[in-house]
Design an enzyme around this catalytic site. Structure first.
Site, PDB file in Angstrom:
ATOM      1  N   ASP A   7     -14.396   5.972  -3.124  1.00 11.17           N
ATOM      2  CA  ASP A   7     -13.787   5.573  -4.397  1.00 11.17           C
ATOM      3  C   ASP A   7     -14.420   6.303  -5.581  1.00 11.17           C
ATOM      4  O   ASP A   7     -13.719   6.779  -6.477  1.00 11.17           O
ATOM      5  CB  ASP A   7     -13.913   4.062  -4.599  1.00 11.17           C
TER       6      ASP A   7
ATOM      7  N   SER B 261      -0.678   4.145   0.693  1.00 10.29           N
ATOM      8  CA  SER B 261      -1.425   5.071   1.538  1.00 10.29           C
ATOM      9  C   SER B 261      -0.604   5.627   2.712  1.00 10.29           C
ATOM     10  O   SER B 261      -0.747   6.807   3.049  1.00 10.29           O
ATOM     11  CB  SER B 261      -2.695   4.404   2.057  1.00 10.29           C
TER      12      SER B 261
ATOM     13  N   SER C 128       0.821  -1.216   0.000  1.00  6.69           N
ATOM     14  CA  SER C 128       0.000   0.000   0.000  1.00  6.69           C
ATOM     15  C   SER C 128       0.856   1.268   0.000  1.00  6.69           C
ATOM     16  O   SER C 128       1.854   1.363   0.721  1.00  6.69           O
ATOM     17  CB  SER C 128      -0.914   0.014   1.230  1.00  6.69           C
TER      18      SER C 128
ATOM     19  N   GLY D 248     -15.319  -4.837  -7.654  1.00 10.51           N
ATOM     20  CA  GLY D 248     -15.665  -3.815  -6.683  1.00 10.51           C
ATOM     21  C   GLY D 248     -15.420  -2.406  -7.178  1.00 10.51           C
ATOM     22  O   GLY D 248     -16.220  -1.497  -6.933  1.00 10.51           O
ATOM     23  N   ALA D 249     -14.320  -2.204  -7.901  1.00  7.26           N
ATOM     24  CA  ALA D 249     -14.021  -0.868  -8.425  1.00  7.26           C
ATOM     25  C   ALA D 249     -15.068  -0.445  -9.447  1.00  7.26           C
ATOM     26  O   ALA D 249     -15.459   0.729  -9.502  1.00  7.26           O
ATOM     27  CB  ALA D 249     -12.629  -0.845  -9.047  1.00  7.26           C
TER      28      ALA D 249
ATOM     29  N   ASP E 109     -25.159   6.454   2.200  1.00  5.59           N
ATOM     30  CA  ASP E 109     -25.933   5.965   1.066  1.00  5.59           C
ATOM     31  C   ASP E 109     -25.019   5.435  -0.039  1.00  5.59           C
ATOM     32  O   ASP E 109     -25.313   4.417  -0.667  1.00  5.59           O
ATOM     33  CB  ASP E 109     -26.821   7.080   0.497  1.00  5.59           C
TER      34      ASP E 109
ATOM     35  N   GLY F  56     -14.658  -4.409 -16.929  1.00  5.47           N
ATOM     36  CA  GLY F  56     -14.534  -5.003 -15.602  1.00  5.47           C
ATOM     37  C   GLY F  56     -15.803  -4.843 -14.798  1.00  5.47           C
ATOM     38  O   GLY F  56     -16.558  -3.875 -14.973  1.00  5.47           O
TER      39      GLY F  56
ATOM     40  N   TYR G  82      -2.500   1.783 -11.921  1.00  3.89           N
ATOM     41  CA  TYR G  82      -1.437   2.797 -11.905  1.00  3.89           C
ATOM     42  C   TYR G  82      -0.048   2.185 -11.731  1.00  3.89           C
ATOM     43  O   TYR G  82       0.932   2.897 -11.485  1.00  3.89           O
ATOM     44  CB  TYR G  82      -1.697   3.868 -10.839  1.00  3.89           C
TER      45      TYR G  82
ATOM     46  N   GLY H  37      -4.436   6.341 -13.387  1.00  2.00           N
ATOM     47  CA  GLY H  37      -5.205   5.942 -12.214  1.00  2.00           C
ATOM     48  C   GLY H  37      -4.672   6.422 -10.885  1.00  2.00           C
ATOM     49  O   GLY H  37      -5.347   6.260  -9.856  1.00  2.00           O
TER      50      GLY H  37
ATOM     51  N   LYS I 251     -13.485  -4.837   2.343  1.00  2.00           N
ATOM     52  CA  LYS I 251     -14.325  -3.680   2.029  1.00  2.00           C
ATOM     53  C   LYS I 251     -15.827  -3.973   2.127  1.00  2.00           C
ATOM     54  O   LYS I 251     -16.606  -3.081   2.442  1.00  2.00           O
ATOM     55  CB  LYS I 251     -13.972  -3.132   0.636  1.00  2.00           C
TER      56      LYS I 251
END
Length: 279
Positions: free
Chosen positions: A108, A22, A20, A137-138, A83, A134, A225, A246, A71
């Site tokens: 996201d 992050s 990661s 989830g993304a 929401d 695709g 990315y 990305g 997630k």
């Protein structure tokens, strides 16, 4: 005795998590804005997730980011679900509120749109269909955000058609599913093209969807990315399209969480990109 203020802690939970970026991103913002806090990566197994999340606020955490494979699971552990997190069916951000409640959100889709707005300022989502590759989830976050900003039609293709059909059932008539072998035909007349799959990522199969029908007026973005300039982006650029990598989505989706946790809205600028690219 001296009453020391508690140093705010945040982090990212996933498994694996060592890859990661992050921590470098949030560490840069903490330093830039002079905030006395820390952001750490935490590799947590599914079997330990509930126990770990319950413990974190007691240890001084103000929130965490959540990534694969947690997630979806964390939605059931939250007291309040936004929401957009409910619509997407996943959360990437938890906020530990002072009243003891856990707030789950998904940024996201926000990050995806903010990246396009920043790096393709003339992008007009209402101007034509979007072609989305695709159905993971993304893709859920991307489809939800494209519908929200007024894209009139979303053409969707996935190697496993059933997953794409499931998203059509959830998001409605604006989503039109195409067979994987005919994914190239989705490009005809598309104003926006998005790769949400792992195709083209380092260590994954190449992106081989033909772009013969792609118009040079389209805006093309790739959520991958690594590498930063994917085969999709290079081929689209050669056609004359505006392309958006990305990395910006990763940066922009992090900004709302940082603000909620640490009280400062960070700027996504070149220095931020440079820090993450160097990590």
């Amino acid at each position: 005795m001296t009453d020391h203020p508690r140093i705010p802690l945040a982090g990212v939970i996933g498994s694996p998590i060592a890859h990661s970026r992050s921590p470098q991103l949030h560490g840069h913002w903490l330093k830039t804005y002079g905030i006395r806090g820390f952001y750490i990566p935490m590799d947590v197994a599914q079997s330990d997730l509930r126990e770990v999340i319950a413990m974190l606020p007691k240890a001084g955490f103000v929130g965490v980011n959540v990534t694969i494979p947690h997630k979806e699971t964390v939605l059931a552990l939250a007291d309040v679900v936004t929401d957009r997190a409910a619509l997407i069916g996943a959360a990437n951000t938890l906020i530990f509120r002072k009243d003891g409640r856990i707030h789950a959100d998904n940024t996201d889709g926000y990050g995806f749109i903010a990246n396009l707005r920043q790096n393709a300022p003339n992008w007009a989502p209402q101007s034509g269909p979007a072609a989305v590759i695709g159905a993971g989830g993304a893709a859920r976050a991307v489809i939800a955000s494209l519908i929200e900003v007024g894209v009139p039609e979303i053409r969707l293709a996935n190697r496993t058609r059933a997953r794409a059909e499931a998203l059509r059932q959830e998001f409605g008539a604006k989503v039109i599913v195409h067979d994987w072998v005919h994914a190239g035909s989705m490009m005809d007349g598309a104003a926006t093209v998005v790769n949400t799959s792992s195709l083209g990522m380092v260590g994954k199969p190449d992106f081989r969807v033909p772009l013969d029908a792609l118009s040079k007026s389209a805006v093309v973005t790739d959520l991958v990315y690594t590498p930063l300039r994917t085969r999709l982006l290079e081929e689209a650029e050669a056609i004359g399209c505006v392309t958006v990598d990305g990395l910006g989505m990763l940066l922009h989706q992090a900004a709302p969480a940082f603000e909620r946790w640490f009280g400062a809205r960070p700027e996504v600028d070149q220095a931020t990109r440079d820090v993450v690219l160097a990590s």
